[in-house]
Write a protein that holds these residues in place. Structure first.
Motif, PDB file in Angstrom:
ATOM      1  N   LYS A 171       0.855  -1.192   0.000  1.00  0.00           N
ATOM      2  CA  LYS A 171       0.000   0.000   0.000  1.00  0.00           C
ATOM      3  C   LYS A 171       0.891   1.242   0.000  1.00  0.00           C
ATOM      4  O   LYS A 171       1.912   1.288   0.695  1.00  0.00           O
ATOM      5  CB  LYS A 171      -0.901   0.010   1.237  1.00  0.00           C
ATOM      6  CG  LYS A 171      -2.017  -1.024   1.155  1.00  0.00           C
ATOM      7  CD  LYS A 171      -3.173  -0.650   2.060  1.00  0.00           C
ATOM      8  CE  LYS A 171      -4.299  -1.669   2.032  1.00  0.00           C
ATOM      9  NZ  LYS A 171      -5.174  -1.556   0.862  1.00  0.00           N
ATOM     10  N   ILE A 172       0.509   2.225  -0.805  1.00  0.00           N
ATOM     11  CA  ILE A 172       1.292   3.468  -0.928  1.00  0.00           C
ATOM     12  C   ILE A 172       0.311   4.640  -0.850  1.00  0.00           C
ATOM     13  O   ILE A 172      -0.705   4.640  -1.548  1.00  0.00           O
ATOM     14  CB  ILE A 172       2.041   3.513  -2.289  1.00  0.00           C
ATOM     15  CG1 ILE A 172       2.894   2.250  -2.470  1.00  0.00           C
ATOM     16  CG2 ILE A 172       2.902   4.779  -2.397  1.00  0.00           C
ATOM     17  CD1 ILE A 172       3.423   2.064  -3.884  1.00  0.00           C
ATOM     18  N   SER A 173       0.656   5.631  -0.034  1.00  0.00           N
ATOM     19  CA  SER A 173      -0.250   6.794   0.106  1.00  0.00           C
ATOM     20  C   SER A 173       0.114   7.843  -0.949  1.00  0.00           C
ATOM     21  O   SER A 173       0.568   8.943  -0.626  1.00  0.00           O
ATOM     22  CB  SER A 173      -0.146   7.379   1.520  1.00  0.00           C
ATOM     23  OG  SER A 173       1.199   7.650   1.851  1.00  0.00           O
ATOM     24  N   LEU A 174      -0.069   7.470  -2.212  1.00  0.00           N
ATOM     25  CA  LEU A 174       0.357   8.366  -3.293  1.00  0.00           C
ATOM     26  C   LEU A 174      -0.440   9.676  -3.298  1.00  0.00           C
ATOM     27  O   LEU A 174      -1.562   9.724  -2.801  1.00  0.00           O
ATOM     28  CB  LEU A 174       0.362   7.679  -4.651  1.00  0.00           C
ATOM     29  CG  LEU A 174      -0.860   7.097  -5.325  1.00  0.00           C
ATOM     30  CD1 LEU A 174      -0.485   6.590  -6.712  1.00  0.00           C
ATOM     31  CD2 LEU A 174      -1.429   5.947  -4.519  1.00  0.00           C
ATOM     32  N   VAL A 175       0.187  10.712  -3.857  1.00  0.00           N
ATOM     33  CA  VAL A 175      -0.360  12.070  -3.704  1.00  0.00           C
ATOM     34  C   VAL A 175      -0.398  12.777  -5.056  1.00  0.00           C
ATOM     35  O   VAL A 175       0.445  12.535  -5.928  1.00  0.00           O
ATOM     36  CB  VAL A 175       0.473  12.859  -2.650  1.00  0.00           C
ATOM     37  CG1 VAL A 175       1.938  12.969  -3.030  1.00  0.00           C
ATOM     38  CG2 VAL A 175      -0.092  14.248  -2.399  1.00  0.00           C
ATOM     39  N   ASP A 176      -1.398  13.641  -5.201  1.00  0.00           N
ATOM     40  CA  ASP A 176      -1.567  14.408  -6.447  1.00  0.00           C
ATOM     41  C   ASP A 176      -0.624  15.618  -6.416  1.00  0.00           C
ATOM     42  O   ASP A 176      -0.559  16.327  -5.407  1.00  0.00           O
ATOM     43  CB  ASP A 176      -3.034  14.875  -6.516  1.00  0.00           C
ATOM     44  CG  ASP A 176      -3.406  15.414  -7.885  1.00  0.00           C
ATOM     45  OD1 ASP A 176      -2.756  16.391  -8.320  1.00  0.00           O
ATOM     46  OD2 ASP A 176      -4.337  14.885  -8.506  1.00  0.00           O
ATOM     47  N   TYR A 254      11.308   1.901  -5.798  1.00  0.00           N
ATOM     48  CA  TYR A 254      10.178   0.969  -5.806  1.00  0.00           C
ATOM     49  C   TYR A 254      10.374  -0.176  -4.820  1.00  0.00           C
ATOM     50  O   TYR A 254       9.389  -0.716  -4.288  1.00  0.00           O
ATOM     51  CB  TYR A 254       9.881   0.475  -7.233  1.00  0.00           C
ATOM     52  CG  TYR A 254       8.917   1.414  -7.905  1.00  0.00           C
ATOM     53  CD1 TYR A 254       9.355   2.576  -8.532  1.00  0.00           C
ATOM     54  CD2 TYR A 254       7.541   1.189  -7.835  1.00  0.00           C
ATOM     55  CE1 TYR A 254       8.462   3.478  -9.081  1.00  0.00           C
ATOM     56  CE2 TYR A 254       6.639   2.087  -8.388  1.00  0.00           C
ATOM     57  CZ  TYR A 254       7.106   3.225  -9.009  1.00  0.00           C
ATOM     58  OH  TYR A 254       6.211   4.120  -9.536  1.00  0.00           O
ATOM     59  N   ALA A 255      11.627  -0.531  -4.545  1.00  0.00           N
ATOM     60  CA  ALA A 255      11.882  -1.572  -3.531  1.00  0.00           C
ATOM     61  C   ALA A 255      11.430  -1.029  -2.173  1.00  0.00           C
ATOM     62  O   ALA A 255      10.854  -1.751  -1.349  1.00  0.00           O
ATOM     63  CB  ALA A 255      13.358  -1.935  -3.526  1.00  0.00           C
ATOM     64  N   HIS A 256      11.673   0.260  -1.969  1.00  0.00           N
ATOM     65  CA  HIS A 256      11.240   0.925  -0.719  1.00  0.00           C
ATOM     66  C   HIS A 256       9.705   0.921  -0.634  1.00  0.00           C
ATOM     67  O   HIS A 256       9.124   0.595   0.399  1.00  0.00           O
ATOM     68  CB  HIS A 256      11.879   2.319  -0.705  1.00  0.00           C
ATOM     69  CG  HIS A 256      11.138   3.449  -0.086  1.00  0.00           C
ATOM     70  ND1 HIS A 256      11.034   3.623   1.271  1.00  0.00           N
ATOM     71  CD2 HIS A 256      10.497   4.521  -0.659  1.00  0.00           C
ATOM     72  CE1 HIS A 256      10.350   4.744   1.510  1.00  0.00           C
ATOM     73  NE2 HIS A 256      10.015   5.293   0.372  1.00  0.00           N
ATOM     74  N   TYR A 257       9.028   1.197  -1.746  1.00  0.00           N
ATOM     75  CA  TYR A 257       7.557   1.134  -1.744  1.00  0.00           C
ATOM     76  C   TYR A 257       7.107  -0.309  -1.458  1.00  0.00           C
ATOM     77  O   TYR A 257       6.209  -0.538  -0.651  1.00  0.00           O
ATOM     78  CB  TYR A 257       6.977   1.570  -3.100  1.00  0.00           C
ATOM     79  CG  TYR A 257       7.285   2.999  -3.476  1.00  0.00           C
ATOM     80  CD1 TYR A 257       7.137   4.033  -2.557  1.00  0.00           C
ATOM     81  CD2 TYR A 257       7.725   3.325  -4.767  1.00  0.00           C
ATOM     82  CE1 TYR A 257       7.424   5.347  -2.905  1.00  0.00           C
ATOM     83  CE2 TYR A 257       8.014   4.637  -5.118  1.00  0.00           C
ATOM     84  CZ  TYR A 257       7.862   5.642  -4.185  1.00  0.00           C
ATOM     85  OH  TYR A 257       8.146   6.938  -4.525  1.00  0.00           O
ATOM     86  N   ALA A 258       7.754  -1.272  -2.151  1.00  0.00           N
ATOM     87  CA  ALA A 258       7.339  -2.675  -2.040  1.00  0.00           C
ATOM     88  C   ALA A 258       7.528  -3.200  -0.614  1.00  0.00           C
ATOM     89  O   ALA A 258       6.817  -4.105  -0.183  1.00  0.00           O
ATOM     90  CB  ALA A 258       8.124  -3.536  -3.027  1.00  0.00           C
TER      91      ALA A 258
END
Ligand SMILES: NC(=O)c1ccc[n+]([C@@H]2O[C@H](COP(=O)([O-])OP(=O)(O)OC[C@H]3O[C@@H](n4cnc5c(N)ncnc54)[C@H](OP(=O)(O)O)[C@@H]3O)[C@@H](O)[C@H]2O)c1
Length: 292
Positions: A171-176, A254-258
């Protein structure tokens, strides 16, 4: 007659994703600003903004930076993440301090840390440390993954109904980026003299499979998220023309996100702007035509 108002705000990165939105929001609020751009041609859209003064310059050309900084009190500092971003930004900070700038609003990244295994997070932390060491007032904006990053897959989503990454099921709290720019605006116009470090996230944390599901619902066609290996992602990035350093950095990112390290939800957007951050659904609805 508006030409007589000397801007005291300088925006860098104004032709980019966040910078262009920041310019628009400042213009909407009728706040004059100067933008340092490498190419006036690329900055055409900015010319029409009320109160915008465009100056050509490059972080690699000190004289141009010194000229751009003349009379400036507040700076928005952003470049893309390249191998020389750290030295370019640190040099820029020296010049800004020498020229009498009072406040630097630096676009950093969520989880910036001197000891991070992610090179982008390390270089942002080094620039933050450099800014702190000068004693100048600072705001560090640390946004999470940009929703607008998905626009790089717009054609793949439109024509092949798929996009790929190595984010797994995290899960990633992506932002606009429009919400990031809104926070930057507030810090550029504030009279508050306190230093601030802000994590900037969206209102929810979702996986890339959930991103695909939302795209499918809004676009009325099945869009698939393909989770690829690091090697596959690296090969694709190099094929798209990313320099090796940057491609390797994105794999680390992306490894950090994963690893699930970017799922935190911060209240910054609401606290600073008074408005809740956009959800991923809002983003897709707004950019629907690009995804087909
Ligand atoms: N993508 C993400 O999900 C994410 C998440 C968190 C943080 N970040 C951070 O966000 C930053 C990138 O923001 P963005 O997407 O808005 O950037 P962007 O769209 O890639 O734009 C980069 C801007 O920097 C300018 N620039 C680059 N080198 C320059 C130089 N030598 N002199 C003057 N200007 C220069 C570019 O000008 P030209 O138009 O002339 O090239 C452009 O305006 C990076 O620091 C990254 O680490 C990204």
């Amino acid at each position: 007659m508006t030409d007589l108002i000397q801007p005291t705000i300088l925006i860098t990165g104004a032709t980019g994703s966040i910078g262009s939105e920041l310019a628009k929001q400042l213009a909407d609020k009728q706040i004059p600003f100067r933008a340092l751009v490498r190419s006036l041609d690329k900055a055409k859209a900015l010319k029409h903004f009320k109160g915008a003064e465009l100056v050509t310059g490059d972080f690699k050309d000190e004289i141009s930076v010194i000229k751009a900084l003349k009379g400036i009190e507040k700076v928005f500092l952003l470049t893309n993440s390249s191998e020389d971003a750290e030295s370019l930004q640190c040099n820029f900070v020296n010049l800004a301090v020498k020229s009498g700038v009072k406040h630097i609003v630096k676009l950093s990244q969520f989880a910036a840390d001197l000891n991070s295994p992610v090179r982008f997070l390390r270089y942002h932390a080094i620039v933050e440390q450099k800014i702190k060491s000068t004693g100048i007032q600072y705001t560090f904006l640390r946004p999470n993954l940009f929703m607008q990053g998905l626009l790089g897959f717009a054609d793949a989503i439109k024509y092949q109904q798929k996009f790929f990454a190595t984010a797994g099921n995290a899960k990633i709290s992506l932002v606009d980026t429009r919400d990031i720019a809104a926070v930057a605006v507030e810090r550029l116009i504030t009279a508050d003299q306190d230093d601030k470090i802000y994590d900037i996230t969206g209102a929810e944390a979702i996986t890339h499979y959930e991103i695909a599901q939302i795209l499918s619902e809004v676009l009325h066609k099945e869009v698939k998220y393909i989770n690829v290996s690091d090697e596959e992602m690296q090969a694709a990035l190099l094929q798209f023309g990313f320099p090796e350093w940057q491609a390797a950095g994105l794999i680390e990112d992306y490894a950090h996100y994963a690893r699930g390290e970017a799922a935190v939800i911060a209240d910054t957007v609401k606290d600073v702007t008074g408005k809740s951050p956009r959800k991923f659904l809002n983003f897709v609805e707004d950019y629907k035509s690009l995804f087909g």
